[in-house]
Design an enzyme around this catalytic site. Structure first.
Site, PDB file in Angstrom:
ATOM      1  N   LEU A 214     -94.486 -28.056 -51.838  1.00 31.17           N
ATOM      2  CA  LEU A 214     -95.222 -28.800 -50.814  1.00 31.17           C
ATOM      3  C   LEU A 214     -94.612 -28.530 -49.440  1.00 31.17           C
ATOM      4  O   LEU A 214     -95.310 -28.142 -48.504  1.00 31.17           O
ATOM      5  CB  LEU A 214     -95.167 -30.301 -51.154  1.00 31.17           C
ATOM      6  CG  LEU A 214     -95.740 -31.279 -50.134  1.00 31.17           C
ATOM      7  CD1 LEU A 214     -97.251 -31.110 -49.994  1.00 31.17           C
ATOM      8  CD2 LEU A 214     -95.419 -32.737 -50.538  1.00 31.17           C
TER       9      LEU A 214
ATOM     10  N   GLY B 214     -92.810 -38.827 -59.564  1.00 34.96           N
ATOM     11  CA  GLY B 214     -91.533 -38.121 -59.425  1.00 34.96           C
ATOM     12  C   GLY B 214     -90.442 -39.030 -58.887  1.00 34.96           C
ATOM     13  O   GLY B 214     -89.264 -38.876 -59.230  1.00 34.96           O
ATOM     14  N   ARG B 215     -90.824 -39.991 -58.066  1.00 34.49           N
ATOM     15  CA  ARG B 215     -89.816 -40.883 -57.475  1.00 34.49           C
ATOM     16  C   ARG B 215     -89.148 -41.748 -58.547  1.00 34.49           C
ATOM     17  O   ARG B 215     -87.985 -42.123 -58.402  1.00 34.49           O
ATOM     18  CB  ARG B 215     -90.455 -41.711 -56.352  1.00 34.49           C
ATOM     19  CG  ARG B 215     -90.672 -40.832 -55.127  1.00 34.49           C
ATOM     20  CD  ARG B 215     -91.607 -41.366 -54.066  1.00 34.49           C
ATOM     21  NE  ARG B 215     -91.829 -40.309 -53.068  1.00 34.49           N
ATOM     22  CZ  ARG B 215     -92.821 -40.291 -52.193  1.00 34.49           C
ATOM     23  NH1 ARG B 215     -93.693 -41.272 -52.159  1.00 34.49           N
ATOM     24  NH2 ARG B 215     -92.939 -39.279 -51.343  1.00 34.49           N
TER      25      ARG B 215
ATOM     26  N   ARG C 153     -54.557 -46.972 -64.501  1.00 32.10           N
ATOM     27  CA  ARG C 153     -53.698 -46.718 -63.339  1.00 32.10           C
ATOM     28  C   ARG C 153     -52.931 -47.989 -62.965  1.00 32.10           C
ATOM     29  O   ARG C 153     -53.557 -49.036 -62.705  1.00 32.10           O
ATOM     30  CB  ARG C 153     -54.578 -46.266 -62.161  1.00 32.10           C
ATOM     31  CG  ARG C 153     -53.857 -46.160 -60.842  1.00 32.10           C
ATOM     32  CD  ARG C 153     -53.011 -44.927 -60.767  1.00 32.10           C
ATOM     33  NE  ARG C 153     -52.497 -44.711 -59.421  1.00 32.10           N
ATOM     34  CZ  ARG C 153     -51.569 -43.828 -59.117  1.00 32.10           C
ATOM     35  NH1 ARG C 153     -51.029 -43.066 -60.075  1.00 32.10           N
ATOM     36  NH2 ARG C 153     -51.169 -43.682 -57.875  1.00 32.10           N
TER      37      ARG C 153
ATOM     38  N   GLU D 136     -87.825 -35.681 -52.622  1.00 35.30           N
ATOM     39  CA  GLU D 136     -89.064 -36.360 -53.062  1.00 35.30           C
ATOM     40  C   GLU D 136     -89.414 -37.527 -52.128  1.00 35.30           C
ATOM     41  O   GLU D 136     -89.847 -38.595 -52.565  1.00 35.30           O
ATOM     42  CB  GLU D 136     -88.958 -36.788 -54.527  1.00 35.30           C
ATOM     43  CG  GLU D 136     -88.713 -35.571 -55.408  1.00 35.30           C
ATOM     44  CD  GLU D 136     -89.466 -35.538 -56.723  1.00 35.30           C
ATOM     45  OE1 GLU D 136     -90.284 -36.428 -56.974  1.00 35.30           O
ATOM     46  OE2 GLU D 136     -89.238 -34.582 -57.478  1.00 35.30           O
TER      47      GLU D 136
ATOM     48  N   THR E  91     -87.805 -38.752 -48.122  1.00 44.04           N
ATOM     49  CA  THR E  91     -86.564 -39.382 -47.652  1.00 44.04           C
ATOM     50  C   THR E  91     -86.658 -40.896 -47.864  1.00 44.04           C
ATOM     51  O   THR E  91     -87.757 -41.448 -48.019  1.00 44.04           O
ATOM     52  CB  THR E  91     -86.363 -39.129 -46.143  1.00 44.04           C
ATOM     53  OG1 THR E  91     -87.455 -39.772 -45.447  1.00 44.04           O
ATOM     54  CG2 THR E  91     -86.329 -37.651 -45.805  1.00 44.04           C
TER      55      THR E  91
HETATM   56  N1  CAA Z   1    -101.666 -41.255 -54.361  1.00 42.70           N
HETATM   57  C1  CAA Z   1    -102.836 -40.607 -54.244  1.00 42.70           C
HETATM   58  N2  CAA Z   1    -103.383 -40.293 -53.069  1.00 42.70           N
HETATM   59  C2  CAA Z   1    -102.729 -40.653 -51.949  1.00 42.70           C
HETATM   60  C3  CAA Z   1    -101.501 -41.349 -51.992  1.00 42.70           C
HETATM   61  C4  CAA Z   1    -100.967 -41.655 -53.272  1.00 42.70           C
HETATM   62  N3  CAA Z   1     -99.807 -42.298 -53.403  1.00 42.70           N
HETATM   63  N4  CAA Z   1    -101.080 -41.579 -50.749  1.00 42.70           N
HETATM   64  C5  CAA Z   1    -101.996 -41.057 -49.937  1.00 42.70           C
HETATM   65  N5  CAA Z   1    -102.993 -40.476 -50.662  1.00 42.70           N
HETATM   66  C6  CAA Z   1    -104.179 -39.763 -50.148  1.00 42.70           C
HETATM   67  C7  CAA Z   1    -105.261 -40.709 -49.807  1.00 42.70           C
HETATM   68  O1  CAA Z   1    -106.488 -40.123 -50.224  1.00 42.70           O
HETATM   69  C8  CAA Z   1    -105.228 -40.796 -48.295  1.00 42.70           C
HETATM   70  O2  CAA Z   1    -106.500 -40.882 -47.792  1.00 42.70           O
HETATM   71  P1  CAA Z   1    -107.173 -42.333 -47.506  1.00 42.70           P
HETATM   72  O3  CAA Z   1    -106.348 -42.924 -46.392  1.00 42.70           O
HETATM   73  O4  CAA Z   1    -108.539 -41.970 -47.116  1.00 42.70           O
HETATM   74  O5  CAA Z   1    -107.096 -43.118 -48.751  1.00 42.70           O
HETATM   75  C9  CAA Z   1    -104.641 -39.456 -47.858  1.00 42.70           C
HETATM   76  O6  CAA Z   1    -103.830 -39.043 -48.970  1.00 42.70           O
HETATM   77  C10 CAA Z   1    -103.767 -39.529 -46.640  1.00 42.70           C
HETATM   78  O7  CAA Z   1    -102.786 -40.516 -46.820  1.00 42.70           O
HETATM   79  P2  CAA Z   1    -101.872 -41.024 -45.611  1.00 42.70           P
HETATM   80  O8  CAA Z   1    -102.756 -41.347 -44.436  1.00 42.70           O
HETATM   81  O9  CAA Z   1    -100.995 -42.102 -46.148  1.00 42.70           O
HETATM   82  O10 CAA Z   1    -101.017 -39.717 -45.266  1.00 42.70           O
HETATM   83  P3  CAA Z   1     -99.880 -39.499 -44.189  1.00 42.70           P
HETATM   84  O11 CAA Z   1    -100.077 -38.152 -43.600  1.00 42.70           O
HETATM   85  O12 CAA Z   1     -99.771 -40.671 -43.269  1.00 42.70           O
HETATM   86  O13 CAA Z   1     -98.529 -39.375 -45.076  1.00 42.70           O
HETATM   87  C11 CAA Z   1     -96.503 -40.103 -46.196  1.00 42.70           C
HETATM   88  C12 CAA Z   1     -97.931 -40.447 -45.716  1.00 42.70           C
HETATM   89  C13 CAA Z   1     -96.165 -41.237 -47.179  1.00 42.70           C
HETATM   90  C14 CAA Z   1     -95.502 -40.098 -45.055  1.00 42.70           C
HETATM   91  C15 CAA Z   1     -96.506 -38.742 -46.949  1.00 42.70           C
HETATM   92  O14 CAA Z   1     -96.730 -37.671 -46.064  1.00 42.70           O
HETATM   93  C16 CAA Z   1     -95.222 -38.477 -47.698  1.00 42.70           C
HETATM   94  O15 CAA Z   1     -95.034 -38.968 -48.814  1.00 42.70           O
HETATM   95  N6  CAA Z   1     -94.311 -37.645 -47.111  1.00 42.70           N
HETATM   96  C17 CAA Z   1     -93.109 -37.222 -47.808  1.00 42.70           C
HETATM   97  C18 CAA Z   1     -93.374 -35.967 -48.582  1.00 42.70           C
HETATM   98  C19 CAA Z   1     -92.376 -35.746 -49.685  1.00 42.70           C
HETATM   99  O16 CAA Z   1     -92.045 -36.651 -50.448  1.00 42.70           O
HETATM  100  N7  CAA Z   1     -91.887 -34.521 -49.816  1.00 42.70           N
HETATM  101  C20 CAA Z   1     -90.997 -34.169 -50.869  1.00 42.70           C
HETATM  102  C21 CAA Z   1     -91.344 -32.822 -51.384  1.00 42.70           C
HETATM  103  S1  CAA Z   1     -90.828 -32.420 -53.003  1.00 42.70           S
HETATM  104  C22 CAA Z   1     -89.133 -32.500 -53.084  1.00 42.70           C
HETATM  105  O17 CAA Z   1     -88.521 -33.172 -52.359  1.00 42.70           O
HETATM  106  C23 CAA Z   1     -88.279 -31.795 -54.054  1.00 42.70           C
HETATM  107  C24 CAA Z   1     -88.817 -31.037 -55.156  1.00 42.70           C
HETATM  108  O18 CAA Z   1     -88.351 -29.981 -55.474  1.00 42.70           O
HETATM  109  C25 CAA Z   1     -89.893 -31.563 -55.961  1.00 42.70           C
END
Ligand code: CAA
Length: 379
Positions: free
Chosen positions: A123, A239-240, A265, A360, A362
């Site tokens: 992502l 995942g969280r 100790r 996943e 911050t």
């Molecule tokens: N489940 C399903 N759909 C969701 C959702 C959820 N929990 N949250 C949002 N959506 C969808 C909805 O359809 C929403 O549209 P509506 O408002 O029309 O319902 C749309 O997404 C947009 O949602 P937001 O307006 O809330 O989106 P945003 O741009 O404001 O972002 C955020 C919100 C919570 C900050 C999000 O961007 C986020 O979680 N950011 C962090 C990303 C992250 O966790 N990255 C980690 C990557 S993976 C990793 O770390 C390690 C690895 O190797 C796996």
């Protein structure tokens, strides 16, 4: 959920035994060499630990997230990098179970659940981390294929995974323009760049992914165009819980190590645990871990019972990872100079704990998720 069933207890014992047998002897060396062993991941799979939550029909054990969290905690007590491997390789399974079609499930899920295949999730990008919906990787339709172009960053298992769920833009700006794709490791145009040199979680490879006209069949798109952000967010909700469980395991391991040390100790002819300054630190660690475990199991239980769990999963991730950071820091303190050396695992666990507050989402993003949920209830 205040006690484990006999089956859950047996699963915990089995996971504990497997983690010790397969992972304990190499964990120190692999941290030092920044080395991931795919064969060890495969052995966790052979023991049934890589598809706990995946339906039996698709090769998993067909259990719930409570069991998944219990298993991950046991693996993390021994080797947090492999707990993360099981968690991250679980993401494509969770995604395919919810959003994929039967052909995609049949192709990938049995191998992923068996640990014969390693999965990954792509992502983040150089300019898109917490603001995930600003991602710039594109997917342009070209006959029966999409052409993917862009750079993905911080990819756990980059270059060693067999399949990646990649989020790319098929439409306009914002979340609704994003689609999700299954990208096989042998995809033409897929390559890998820099491997990050990290403070902790060093046996877990974190690598840059480069897509240059990568050819991905239309049949590898997961769900309809424009659904990719929901796919990603929903996968991260689940995942969280697994990151919280990883944090719990490493916190518990650090506390147990410090506790055993504090019992044996002696200073001033007294076991140091009997000095309140040390005994109270250990008591506070135990309280923090117990609180975080209750939240983690509640989030898992809600998911298993098909109830809304997103804000509780965010709370669990926030609480468990902050707990891991504070418990591991205090464990080093209890052990003094010994804790600071590589002779004991607590310094490694402290380094591993830090990234749990970042991956996943911050812990600041978890607060965004929680606050938005609260706001909706009060509007
Ligand atoms: N489940 C399903 N759909 C969701 C959702 C959820 N929990 N949250 C949002 N959506 C969808 C909805 O359809 C929403 O549209 P509506 O408002 O029309 O319902 C749309 O997404 C947009 O949602 P937001 O307006 O809330 O989106 P945003 O741009 O404001 O972002 C955020 C919100 C919570 C900050 C999000 O961007 C986020 O979680 N950011 C962090 C990303 C992250 O966790 N990255 C980690 C990557 S993976 C990793 O770390 C390690 C690895 O190797 C796996």
């Amino acid at each position: 959920m205040f006690s484990l069933s006999p089956d859950q207890q047996a699963l915990v014992q089995a996971a504990r035994a497997t983690a010790h047998a397969e992972l304990a002897s190499t964990v120190k060396e692999d941290d030092e060499r920044e080395h991931f062993r795919k064969d060890l991941f495969g052995r966790l799979g052979a023991a049934g630990l890589c598809g706990i939550q995946t339906a039996e029909e698709w090769g998993g054990l067909g259990l719930g997230y409570v069991e998944y969290a219990l298993v991950i905690e046991e693996i993390a007590k021994v080797a947090p990098s492999y707990a993360v491997a099981v968690a991250v390789s679980g993401l494509p399974q969770v995604i395919l179970a919810q959003f994929g079609n039967d052909a995609q499930r049949a192709t990938w899920m049995p191998g992923l659940a068996a640990g014969e295949l390693l999965g990954a999730f792509a992502l983040s990008e150089p300019g898109s981390g917490s603001d995930a919906s600003s991602l710039r990787t594109t997917a342009v339709l070209d006959g029966d294929n999409y052409r993917l172009n862009g750079t993905k960053f911080w990819i756990t298992h980059g270059g060693v995974a067999d399949v990646y769920v990649v989020m790319a833009r098929t439409g306009g700006p914002g979340p609704k323009g994003i689609s999700a794709f299954l990208v096989s490791s042998d995809t033409p145009g897929l390559s890998f760049g820099k491997k990050e040199e990290k403070m902790g979680l060093r046996a877990s490879p974190t690598v840059e992914m480069v897509l240059e006209d990568a050819i991905v069949p239309v049949s590898n798109r997961i769900g309809p165009e424009g659904n990719g952000f929901s796919v990603a967010m929903s996968a991260l909700d689940s995942g969280r819980i697994t990151i919280a469980a990883t944090a719990l395991g490493l916190a518990q391991a650090a506390m147990d190590c410090a506790g055993r040390y504090a019992v044996t100790r002696k200073q001033f002819d007294t076991a140091i645990i009997d000095f309140q300054g040390v005994g109270f630190m250990l008591a506070d660690m135990a309280v923090r871990i117990e609180q975080a475990r209750l939240l983690t199991h509640k989030a898992a239980w809600l998911k298993d019972n098909k109830l809304a769990f997103s804000p509780i999963a965010a709370m669990a991730k926030l609480a468990a990872t902050d707990c891991a950071m504070s418990v591991t820091t205090d464990a080093v303190q209890v052990m003094g100079g010994y804790g600071y050396t590589r002779e004991y695992p607590v310094e490694r666990l402290m380094r591993d704990a830090k990234v749990m507050q970042i991956v996943e989402g911050t812990n600041q993003v978890q607060r965004v998720v929680i606050a938005r949920h609260l706001k909706r209830g009060w509007e």
